[in-house]
Design a protein around this motif. Structure first.
Motif, PDB file in Angstrom:
ATOM      1  N   THR A  80       0.266   8.840  16.501  1.00 19.88           N
ATOM      2  CA  THR A  80      -0.796   7.856  16.615  1.00 19.88           C
ATOM      3  C   THR A  80      -0.409   6.644  15.798  1.00 19.88           C
ATOM      4  OG1 THR A  80      -2.438   9.610  16.831  1.00 19.88           O
ATOM      5  CG2 THR A  80      -3.248   7.418  16.263  1.00 19.88           C
ATOM      6  N   VAL A  81      -0.174   5.535  16.468  1.00 14.23           N
ATOM      7  CA  VAL A  81       0.277   4.313  15.794  1.00 14.23           C
ATOM      8  C   VAL A  81      -0.919   3.404  15.572  1.00 14.23           C
ATOM      9  CG1 VAL A  81       1.732   2.272  15.977  1.00 14.23           C
ATOM     10  CG2 VAL A  81       2.584   4.490  16.746  1.00 14.23           C
ATOM     11  N   GLU A  82      -1.057   2.975  14.334  1.00 10.59           N
ATOM     12  CA  GLU A  82      -2.100   2.031  13.954  1.00 10.59           C
ATOM     13  C   GLU A  82      -1.430   0.696  13.641  1.00 10.59           C
ATOM     14  OE1 GLU A  82      -4.938   1.109  10.081  1.00 10.59           O
ATOM     15  OE2 GLU A  82      -3.772   2.963  10.154  1.00 10.59           O
ATOM     16  N   ILE A  83      -1.985  -0.370  14.175  1.00  6.14           N
ATOM     17  CA  ILE A  83      -1.514  -1.713  13.840  1.00  6.14           C
ATOM     18  C   ILE A  83      -2.448  -2.239  12.756  1.00  6.14           C
ATOM     19  CG2 ILE A  83      -1.055  -4.052  14.656  1.00  6.14           C
ATOM     20  CD1 ILE A  83       0.775  -1.856  15.883  1.00  6.14           C
ATOM     21  N   ARG A  84      -1.860  -2.611  11.646  1.00  3.65           N
ATOM     22  CA  ARG A  84      -2.658  -3.069  10.513  1.00  3.65           C
ATOM     23  C   ARG A  84      -2.246  -4.473  10.104  1.00  3.65           C
ATOM     24  NH1 ARG A  84      -2.027  -1.242   4.829  1.00  3.65           N
ATOM     25  NH2 ARG A  84      -3.477  -2.600   3.789  1.00  3.65           N
ATOM     26  N   ARG A  85      -3.237  -5.351   9.985  1.00  3.62           N
ATOM     27  CA  ARG A  85      -3.014  -6.721   9.523  1.00  3.62           C
ATOM     28  C   ARG A  85      -2.930  -6.692   8.003  1.00  3.62           C
ATOM     29  NH1 ARG A  85      -3.885 -11.556  12.308  1.00  3.62           N
ATOM     30  NH2 ARG A  85      -4.583 -10.235  14.012  1.00  3.62           N
ATOM     31  N   LEU A  86      -1.938  -7.388   7.461  1.00  6.87           N
ATOM     32  CA  LEU A  86      -1.739  -7.425   6.021  1.00  6.87           C
ATOM     33  C   LEU A  86      -2.181  -8.767   5.454  1.00  6.87           C
ATOM     34  CD1 LEU A  86       1.892  -5.965   5.812  1.00  6.87           C
ATOM     35  CD2 LEU A  86      -0.265  -4.723   5.507  1.00  6.87           C
ATOM     36  N   THR A  87      -2.732  -8.731   4.259  1.00  4.69           N
ATOM     37  CA  THR A  87      -2.967  -9.985   3.546  1.00  4.69           C
ATOM     38  C   THR A  87      -1.609 -10.509   3.087  1.00  4.69           C
ATOM     39  OG1 THR A  87      -3.162  -8.932   1.383  1.00  4.69           O
ATOM     40  CG2 THR A  87      -5.201  -9.131   2.706  1.00  4.69           C
ATOM     41  N   GLY A  88      -1.551 -11.771   2.698  1.00  3.72           N
ATOM     42  CA  GLY A  88      -0.311 -12.328   2.177  1.00  3.72           C
ATOM     43  C   GLY A  88       0.227 -11.532   0.993  1.00  3.72           C
ATOM     44  N   PRO A  89      -0.618 -11.215  -0.011  1.00  3.63           N
ATOM     45  CA  PRO A  89      -0.114 -10.422  -1.140  1.00  3.63           C
ATOM     46  C   PRO A  89       0.379  -9.028  -0.726  1.00  3.63           C
ATOM     47  CG  PRO A  89      -2.099 -11.591  -1.791  1.00  3.63           C
ATOM     48  CD  PRO A  89      -1.939 -11.792  -0.295  1.00  3.63           C
ATOM     49  N   GLU A  90      -0.308  -8.375   0.211  1.00  8.12           N
ATOM     50  CA  GLU A  90       0.166  -7.068   0.680  1.00  8.12           C
ATOM     51  C   GLU A  90       1.535  -7.205   1.345  1.00  8.12           C
ATOM     52  OE1 GLU A  90      -3.804  -4.529   1.889  1.00  8.12           O
ATOM     53  OE2 GLU A  90      -3.211  -6.184   3.202  1.00  8.12           O
ATOM     54  N   PHE A  91       1.674  -8.239   2.163  1.00  6.85           N
ATOM     55  CA  PHE A  91       2.949  -8.476   2.839  1.00  6.85           C
ATOM     56  C   PHE A  91       4.059  -8.703   1.814  1.00  6.85           C
ATOM     57  CE2 PHE A  91       6.152 -10.888   5.107  1.00  6.85           C
ATOM     58  CZ  PHE A  91       6.228 -10.237   6.326  1.00  6.85           C
ATOM     59  N   ALA A  92       3.773  -9.487   0.780  1.00 10.16           N
ATOM     60  CA  ALA A  92       4.775  -9.764  -0.256  1.00 10.16           C
ATOM     61  C   ALA A  92       5.206  -8.483  -0.966  1.00 10.16           C
ATOM     62  CB  ALA A  92       4.222 -10.777  -1.259  1.00 10.16           C
ATOM     63  N   VAL A  93       4.248  -7.631  -1.301  1.00 15.20           N
ATOM     64  CA  VAL A  93       4.571  -6.375  -1.989  1.00 15.20           C
ATOM     65  C   VAL A  93       5.408  -5.467  -1.103  1.00 15.20           C
ATOM     66  CG1 VAL A  93       3.555  -4.232  -2.900  1.00 15.20           C
ATOM     67  CG2 VAL A  93       2.618  -6.457  -3.582  1.00 15.20           C
ATOM     68  N   LEU A  94       5.073  -5.402   0.186  1.00 17.00           N
ATOM     69  CA  LEU A  94       5.778  -4.517   1.114  1.00 17.00           C
ATOM     70  C   LEU A  94       7.087  -5.110   1.650  1.00 17.00           C
ATOM     71  CD1 LEU A  94       2.838  -3.073   3.252  1.00 17.00           C
ATOM     72  CD2 LEU A  94       4.282  -1.840   1.621  1.00 17.00           C
ATOM     73  N   SER A  95       7.349  -6.366   1.387  1.00 15.66           N
ATOM     74  CA  SER A  95       8.514  -7.037   1.979  1.00 15.66           C
ATOM     75  C   SER A  95       9.830  -6.278   1.844  1.00 15.66           C
ATOM     76  CB  SER A  95       8.660  -8.458   1.436  1.00 15.66           C
ATOM     77  OG  SER A  95       7.671  -9.285   1.996  1.00 15.66           O
ATOM     78  N   PRO A  96      10.161  -5.690   0.689  1.00 14.13           N
ATOM     79  CA  PRO A  96      11.442  -4.959   0.640  1.00 14.13           C
ATOM     80  C   PRO A  96      11.521  -3.836   1.672  1.00 14.13           C
ATOM     81  CG  PRO A  96      10.642  -5.368  -1.580  1.00 14.13           C
ATOM     82  CD  PRO A  96       9.529  -5.766  -0.637  1.00 14.13           C
ATOM     83  N   ARG A  97      10.447  -3.090   1.864  1.00 15.18           N
ATOM     84  CA  ARG A  97      10.438  -2.021   2.874  1.00 15.18           C
ATOM     85  C   ARG A  97      10.500  -2.592   4.283  1.00 15.18           C
ATOM     86  NH1 ARG A  97       5.483   1.791   1.981  1.00 15.18           N
ATOM     87  NH2 ARG A  97       6.311   2.756   3.864  1.00 15.18           N
ATOM     88  N   LEU A  98       9.824  -3.710   4.500  1.00 16.73           N
ATOM     89  CA  LEU A  98       9.792  -4.316   5.828  1.00 16.73           C
ATOM     90  C   LEU A  98      11.144  -4.918   6.188  1.00 16.73           C
ATOM     91  CD1 LEU A  98       6.280  -5.996   5.591  1.00 16.73           C
ATOM     92  CD2 LEU A  98       6.868  -3.703   6.424  1.00 16.73           C
ATOM     93  N   VAL A  99      11.811  -5.507   5.213  1.00 17.97           N
ATOM     94  CA  VAL A  99      13.145  -6.069   5.439  1.00 17.97           C
ATOM     95  C   VAL A  99      14.129  -4.963   5.809  1.00 17.97           C
ATOM     96  CG1 VAL A  99      15.093  -7.202   4.281  1.00 17.97           C
ATOM     97  CG2 VAL A  99      12.806  -8.195   4.134  1.00 17.97           C
ATOM     98  N   GLU A 100      13.947  -3.767   5.284  1.00 16.70           N
ATOM     99  CA  GLU A 100      14.813  -2.638   5.671  1.00 16.70           C
ATOM    100  C   GLU A 100      14.730  -2.395   7.172  1.00 16.70           C
ATOM    101  OE1 GLU A 100      13.779   0.850   3.444  1.00 16.70           O
ATOM    102  OE2 GLU A 100      14.273  -0.092   1.520  1.00 16.70           O
ATOM    103  N   ILE A 101      13.530  -2.481   7.738  1.00 10.55           N
ATOM    104  CA  ILE A 101      13.357  -2.296   9.185  1.00 10.55           C
ATOM    105  C   ILE A 101      14.101  -3.398   9.932  1.00 10.55           C
ATOM    106  CG2 ILE A 101      11.671  -2.272  11.077  1.00 10.55           C
ATOM    107  CD1 ILE A 101       9.666  -1.082   9.008  1.00 10.55           C
ATOM    108  N   TYR A 102      13.957  -4.634   9.469  1.00  5.74           N
ATOM    109  CA  TYR A 102      14.644  -5.787  10.058  1.00  5.74           C
ATOM    110  C   TYR A 102      16.160  -5.570  10.060  1.00  5.74           C
ATOM    111  CZ  TYR A 102      16.754 -10.490   9.365  1.00  5.74           C
ATOM    112  OH  TYR A 102      17.545 -11.603   9.391  1.00  5.74           O
ATOM    113  N   ILE A 103      16.704  -5.173   8.925  1.00  4.42           N
ATOM    114  CA  ILE A 103      18.150  -4.975   8.804  1.00  4.42           C
ATOM    115  C   ILE A 103      18.625  -3.863   9.729  1.00  4.42           C
ATOM    116  CG2 ILE A 103      19.925  -4.126   7.209  1.00  4.42           C
ATOM    117  CD1 ILE A 103      18.561  -5.912   5.076  1.00  4.42           C
ATOM    118  N   GLU A 104      17.856  -2.780   9.795  1.00  4.26           N
ATOM    119  CA  GLU A 104      18.208  -1.662  10.667  1.00  4.26           C
ATOM    120  C   GLU A 104      18.143  -2.075  12.143  1.00  4.26           C
ATOM    121  OE1 GLU A 104      16.653   2.904  11.530  1.00  4.26           O
ATOM    122  OE2 GLU A 104      15.708   1.734   9.950  1.00  4.26           O
TER     123      GLU A 104
END
Length: 193
Positions: free
Chosen positions: A2-26
């Motif tokens: 079950t996939v949930e799409i979640r909107r992030l606030t700017g600060p949440e996005f900034a905190v998660l950026s290292p994990r998100l960039v891993e997806i980008y690189i992969e």
């Protein structure tokens, strides 16, 4: 799953950026050595007008990321696309109008093991639902005969060619730059609450 799409606030996005960039690189098959520089860029981009960031979650697992903002002539990507349009003999009237009012899909990526399951479609349609701008613009690496999930998704949502076989500064691969009018087919404006 079950996939949930979640909107992030700017600060949440900034905190998660290292994990998100891993997806980008992969997903883009980039060298992991660029992780920190990309994380720094992504964190800066939360201040762009119209910034919207989303993640696709399966429980606590992040399967995908998408973000974007209003395009502007002072941004690197906009300058690159304008250069490509000039090199291709433009701009024509339609291209001038397009570059004045668009939402840039800066990034959209799904972990390779989860592609082809509709996650990218959910991310992109959620990102562009009520996005500011009269068009969405994005770039994607060229592949023979457009034979990948990304091109299939973009074409199914009405994205058309702006540039083909374009080389962004700093990337040895050719890219397609695509646009679609907003709202996307089947998407209306949000009704008043």
């Amino acid at each position: 799953m079950t996939v949930e799409i979640r909107r992030l606030t700017g600060p949440e996005f900034a905190v998660l950026s290292p994990r998100l960039v891993e997806i980008y690189i992969e997903a883009m098959d980039y060298d992991p050595a660029i992780s920190q520089s990309r994380t720094d860029v992504w964190r800066r981009e939360i201040t762009q007008p119209g910034f919207t960031g989303l993640v696709a979650l399966d429980g606590d697992a992040v399967l995908g990321v998408a973000y974007g903002y209003l395009g502007a002539p002072d941004l690197w990507w906009d300058r690159q696309v304008r250069r490509g349009i000039r090199e291709a003999g433009g701009p024509d009237t339609d291209q001038l109008a397009l570059m004045r009012d668009y939402f840039e899909v800066a990034e959209i990526h799904v972990r390779p093991g989860h592609q082809g399951r509709g996650i990218g479609r959910k991310l992109l349609t959620s990102l562009l639902w009520n996005a500011p701008g009269s068009h969405a613009l994005l770039s994607t690496p060229e592949v023979d005969n457009e034979a990948n999930f990304a091109f299939g998704l973009y074409r199914s949502l009405g994205f058309r060619d702006v540039l083909r076989h374009f080389f962004f500064d700093g990337d040895a691969r050719p890219f397609a730059v695509l646009s679609a009018p907003l709202p996307l087919p089947g998407q209306g404006l949000r009704s008043p609450a």
